[in-house]
Design a protein around this motif. Structure first.
Motif, PDB file in Angstrom:
ATOM      1  N   THR A  42      40.810  36.025   5.650  1.00 37.81           N
ATOM      2  CA  THR A  42      39.881  37.156   5.583  1.00 37.81           C
ATOM      3  C   THR A  42      38.648  36.784   4.762  1.00 37.81           C
ATOM      4  O   THR A  42      37.508  37.060   5.162  1.00 37.81           O
ATOM      5  CB  THR A  42      40.574  38.366   4.924  1.00 37.81           C
ATOM      6  N   TYR A 106      44.126  43.135  -0.048  1.00 37.33           N
ATOM      7  CA  TYR A 106      43.676  43.763   1.198  1.00 37.33           C
ATOM      8  C   TYR A 106      43.234  45.212   0.946  1.00 37.33           C
ATOM      9  O   TYR A 106      42.181  45.648   1.406  1.00 37.33           O
ATOM     10  CB  TYR A 106      44.807  43.782   2.237  1.00 37.33           C
ATOM     11  N   GLY A 204      39.399  31.543   9.532  1.00 37.34           N
ATOM     12  CA  GLY A 204      38.863  32.901   9.545  1.00 37.34           C
ATOM     13  C   GLY A 204      37.483  32.969  10.174  1.00 37.34           C
ATOM     14  O   GLY A 204      37.182  33.862  10.972  1.00 37.34           O
TER      15      GLY A 204
END
Lengths: 292, 236
Positions: A42, A106, A204
């Motif tokens: 991410t 997250y 990513g």
């Protein structure tokens, strides 16, 4: 039609393989199932997004995002796991600590940035495509494939062709004995964290490029695939991760193309169960045999 | 050429103290052996010397410098190299790769090649098996590889933990002849052994360790004649 599907599957599989290579390296050498790994994926995608939005060209944004993800990985590994290693904690402890940490990361990122899907700046890559033998491959896809091949090649060269790679392989097998060779194992472990994190970050960026969809939880669905790939490929086995990653990509694309896109994950995980049933150490696994 | 001095070495695992103030010395160019039964504290002593555990108290002086509590790789860099218990070769790596790892701290490629050649002429059987995984070697060959790997570091002082363990008598003889040869080349050796008779034959000085204490010490010949040692360790 089939050839086109295979090509798309190969492309997706190449990014899966790239992502899983870092994961299997981290697991195989540091012997820790570090669930924060998905976060570096991410992080890489977002860093590349911001850099390109600020006007950086992709050929700079990709390596910069990968390097920054590697540094984040080194820092997080040090923050989260140093204490546990010193105390000789078992694998379950590191699993829970990294699970907690990654969920917090997250959620924090979503609170900060929102859950929306973001798009890379339009016109980042020329929209052209090559067509030959009835196959169509876009410039973005060519770039993804080239970047994967380059990074996998670099990793294989590092592991098989350098003294540093030899030391990493020695540390994977016997960390205590490696220290008796004069290897500074703590420093080498930090380097392995960096390389793994950089591979995740690069993955990513490339997946972000492939689907043009970047959001905080993208690392989480990738982690599921990462698990499938490294388990099927044999834990810690680089060659196995490479083959299993490519296979998973091809299977997902074929399932989506010929059966139903809703079933692609079902098929992938059913295959995981099937492989582990018949070969508990994975398709190319030697880890269990080595332990015996 | 190197000298090791140990003063009051005390080690513990958790709350259990296993070494209670050991004193011994390994003079330059000699073979010193530490003999004792299983569980007497021999391996713990070696682990403390090579930095794998931190001593609770005491001093370890290598050429006059304090090394107690130093990280293992720094101790190797000072020229004291361990051949660990049970060989601990890297089984999945080739014989050649194992040797290369021994010379990890040597930055000079020519010097590494020279040491490799020296190790292979000392152990010709390793040359025949360079490409094979170390795990495929016999016990005796693995011990030769472990010693060869340690020599690749260019050691001044070699620590050996039970080199005879699990080996046939003829192989043990071969290994000990090699150790005697290393001494003639000027390498100082600390040898830890359960096989007291083989160790006393090549050593200059011997220490007998019992439940974490030095029970007896002297020249190897004296110790070998001591009635208590004969009864307990030499099967007399």
């Amino acid at each position: 039609m089939l050839a086109q599907q295979l090509l798309n599957g190969l492309l997706l599989g190449a990014t899966y393989a790239l992502f899983a290579l870092g994961f299997t390296l981290m697991f195989g050498v540091l012997r820790v199932v570090n669930l924060t790994y998905g976060f570096y994926f991410t992080a890489g995608a977002f860093l590349a997004l911001w850099l390109t939005q600020a006007g950086a060209p992709l050929f700079l944004a990709l390596p910069a995002a990968a390097i920054a993800s590697g540094l984040i990985a080194t820092l997080l590994d040090w923050l989260l796991l140093t204490r546990l290693r010193r105390a000789g904690a078992d694998e379950l402890a590191s699993l829970m600590v990294t699970l907690g940490a990654v969920l917090a990361l997250y959620a924090g990122m979503t609170a900060w940035l929102g859950p929306d899907i973001r798009r890379l700046p339009p016109g980042l890559i020329a929209a052209g495509a090559l067509e030959a033998f009835g196959l169509r491959i876009t410039l973005a896809q060519i770039l993804i494939l080239a970047a994967c091949a380059l990074l996998v090649g670099l990793l294989l060269w590092l592991m098989r062709g350098t003294r540093l790679g030899l030391a990493i392989r020695a540390m994977a097998e016997r960390p205590d004995t490696a220290a008796l060779m004069g290897i500074a194992t703590a420093r080498l472990a930090a380097l392995v964290s960096f390389v793994s994190g950089a591979l995740a970050g690069a993955g990513g960026v490339l997946i972000g490029l492939n689907f043009n969809a970047i959001h905080p939880y993208m690392g989480e669905s990738m982690m599921l695939r990462g698990f499938v790939v490294i388990v099927v490929g044999g834990l810690g086995n680089i060659f196995g991760a490479l083959v299993a990653g490519l296979l998973l990509g091809i299977i997902e694309v074929l399932t989506a193309g010929y059966i139903s896109s809703g079933l692609k994950e079902a098929v992938a995980f059913a295959l995981l169960v099937l492989v582990l049933w018949t070969r508990p150490a994975g398709l190319f696994g030697t880890t269990l045999a080595r332990k015996a | 050429m190197s000298t090791l001095e140990v003063h009051g070495l005390t080690c513990a695992y958790g709350r259990t103290e296993v070494l209670h103030g050991l004193d011994f010395a390994v003079p330059d160019g000699r073979i010193v052996c530490l003999i004792g039964a299983n569980g007497a504290g021999k391996t713990t002593t070696l682990r403390a010397l090579s930095g794998q555990i931190r001593p609770r108290a005491g001093r370890i002086l290598l050429d006059g410098a304090e090394i107690a509590g130093m990280a293992p790789h720094r101790i190797v860099a000072r020229g004291m190299v361990q051949v660990p218990e049970g060989r601990q070769v890297f089984a999945s790596l080739s014989v050649d790769e194992n040797l290369a790892l021994g010379a990890w701290l040597c930055a000079d490629a020519h010097e590494r090649a020279r040491r490799r050649e020296a190790a292979l002429s000392r152990f010709p059987r390793l040359r025949e098996r360079l490409r094979q995984p170390a795990g495929a070697l016999s016990g005796g060959e693995q011990q030769m590889l472990a010693i060869g790997r340690a020599l690749m570091a260019g050691p001044k002082l070699l620590l050996l933990d039970e080199p005879s363990m699990g080996l046939a008598p003829l192989v043990v003889e071969e290994i000990f002849a090699i150790l005697a040869g290393l001494r003639r080349e000027g390498i100082t050796i600390l040898l830890i052994e359960q096989n007291a008779s083989a160790a006393l034959e090549i050593a200059d000085t011997a220490y007998v360790i019992e439940t974490g204490r030095i029970a007896l010490s002297g020249s190897a010949a004296e110790v070998a004649r001591n009635p208590a040692v004969v009864a307990a360790y030499l099967g007399g």
